[in-house]
Design an enzyme around this catalytic site. Structure first.
Site, PDB file in Angstrom:
ATOM      1  N   ASP A  67      78.602  16.152  35.252  1.00 40.32           N
ATOM      2  CA  ASP A  67      79.154  16.589  33.972  1.00 40.32           C
ATOM      3  C   ASP A  67      80.258  15.657  33.479  1.00 40.32           C
ATOM      4  OD1 ASP A  67      80.934  17.277  35.989  1.00 40.32           O
ATOM      5  OD2 ASP A  67      80.788  19.418  35.657  1.00 40.32           O
ATOM      6  N   ASN A 136      85.091  31.060  38.836  1.00 38.93           N
ATOM      7  CA  ASN A 136      84.238  32.038  38.147  1.00 38.93           C
ATOM      8  C   ASN A 136      82.757  31.852  38.491  1.00 38.93           C
ATOM      9  OD1 ASN A 136      83.606  29.709  36.792  1.00 38.93           O
ATOM     10  ND2 ASN A 136      84.178  30.434  34.749  1.00 38.93           N
ATOM     11  N   HIS A 138      81.102  28.931  38.369  1.00 38.82           N
ATOM     12  CA  HIS A 138      80.378  27.859  37.686  1.00 38.82           C
ATOM     13  C   HIS A 138      80.002  26.749  38.661  1.00 38.82           C
ATOM     14  CE1 HIS A 138      84.425  25.814  36.432  1.00 38.82           C
ATOM     15  NE2 HIS A 138      83.827  24.957  37.234  1.00 38.82           N
ATOM     16  N   GLU A 143      78.790  27.621  32.835  1.00 33.72           N
ATOM     17  CA  GLU A 143      79.694  28.761  32.873  1.00 33.72           C
ATOM     18  C   GLU A 143      78.890  30.066  32.897  1.00 33.72           C
ATOM     19  OE1 GLU A 143      82.714  28.217  33.461  1.00 33.72           O
ATOM     20  OE2 GLU A 143      83.791  27.073  31.941  1.00 33.72           O
TER      21      GLU A 143
HETATM   22  C1  GLP Z   1      85.172  21.565  37.813  1.00 35.41           C
HETATM   23  C2  GLP Z   1      83.850  20.785  37.795  1.00 35.41           C
HETATM   24  C3  GLP Z   1      82.917  21.277  38.843  1.00 35.41           C
HETATM   25  C4  GLP Z   1      83.717  21.544  40.108  1.00 35.41           C
HETATM   26  C5  GLP Z   1      84.580  22.747  39.893  1.00 35.41           C
HETATM   27  C6  GLP Z   1      85.525  23.048  41.053  1.00 35.41           C
HETATM   28  O1  GLP Z   1      85.601  22.034  36.615  1.00 35.41           O
HETATM   29  N1  GLP Z   1      83.187  20.734  36.552  1.00 35.41           N
HETATM   30  O2  GLP Z   1      81.872  20.338  39.060  1.00 35.41           O
HETATM   31  O3  GLP Z   1      82.861  21.788  41.182  1.00 35.41           O
HETATM   32  O4  GLP Z   1      85.234  22.708  38.654  1.00 35.41           O
HETATM   33  O5  GLP Z   1      86.561  22.123  41.096  1.00 35.41           O
HETATM   34  P1  GLP Z   1      87.573  21.981  42.301  1.00 35.41           P
HETATM   35  O6  GLP Z   1      86.841  21.264  43.367  1.00 35.41           O
HETATM   36  O7  GLP Z   1      88.716  21.178  41.752  1.00 35.41           O
HETATM   37  O8  GLP Z   1      87.971  23.361  42.697  1.00 35.41           O
END
Ligand code: GLP
Length: 247
Positions: A67, A136, A138, A143
């Site tokens: 992404d 949440n 995702h 989302e």
């Molecule tokens: C982000 C990314 C995800 C990631 C998630 C968790 O916003 N878009 O690909 O896995 O949130 O992030 P973190 O590893 O910082 O908790």
């Protein structure tokens, strides 16, 4: 689904790095699906160390990231394009033409999404997909929703994601409110998926995602239906799964 419990976040990164290193060694032209966020940083460091030691060759590896924020240029230090160069690509011998991050500055985001999925197909699909998970539920930036989106597409970020991720921006107002993300279908097409999670903030959602009902309200729950998913998580993240006796 397979669960690999680890004591610490560092152990989680090492266990995931072993799986990626084995994939790269066994199939030197693997197509990797890569993720951003705080969770994979140590995993990437470990892959760089193995590369520096002469144990890993990225020359035939290609990769597709999950992404990108909409509107952030590649050289913004919070763009995922920047993150990947900083965390991994600048430090290993991956060919510049072989790594891909969706272009969040494209004027036609729908078309960019379709072209991204086509490129993944041209490369033969993803062999090994890395995922993190949002609080949440995702995955990538899919989302909670009323259905599972298929291909790469633009999304509106939820207030929860905006709140969590805005901490990385100089001011919260700079945090984009939209992203371009691989869809659940694009992610699901990977032959093998490794989801990594660490820390207490992920404990509730890991239980819901892997042991609750499969629902688009918790996008990660679809992973229960995939043929080859490995969850690597530290004990803090596994707390609720342990408490409920699921592990
Ligand atoms: C982000 C990314 C995800 C990631 C998630 C968790 O916003 N878009 O690909 O896995 O949130 O992030 P973190 O590893 O910082 O908790």
């Amino acid at each position: 689904m397979k669960i690999i419990p680890t004591q610490t976040k560092d152990d989680m990164a090492s266990a995931a790095a072993e799986i990626f290193a084995e994939q790269i060694s066994t199939k030197p032209d693997s197509v990797l699906g890569l993720a951003t966020g705080e969770t994979p940083r140590e995993l990437y460091k470990s892959l760089i160390e193995k590369h520096d030691a002469g144990d890993l060759d990225f020359s035939k590896i290609s990769s597709f990231n999950l992404d990108e924020y909409v509107g952030l240029p590649k050289d913004h230090d919070q763009s995922y394009n920047w993150y990947m160069r900083d965390a991994l690509f600048n430090h290993v011998n991956i060919a510049d033409d072989n790594w891909h991050v969706p272009d969040g500055t494209a004027t036609d985001l729908e078309a960019e999404g379709r072209a991204y999925d086509e490129r993944i197909k041209e490369y033969g699909g993803v062999d090994l997909q890395l995922l993190g998970i949002g609080v949440n539920g995702h995955i990538a930036f899919n989302e909670p929703d009323s259905s599972f989106p298929l291909g790469t597409h633009p999304v509106d970020l939820t207030p929860s994601t905006i709140e969590v991720n805005s901490q990385y921006f100089a001011t919260p107002e700079e945090m984009p409110t939209k992203a371009l993300t691989m869809g659940i279908g694009s992610i699901f097409n990977a032959d093998r998926i490794v989801l990594i999670a660490s820390g207490p903030s992920k404990a509730d959602i890991l239980y819901d995602a892997f042991f609750g009902p499969v629902t688009p309200k918790i996008p990660a729950s679809i992973l229960q239906m995939h043929k080859d998913v490995t969850l690597i998580a530290d004990e803090e993240a596994l707390r609720v799964i342990r408490e409920k006796g699921a592990l």
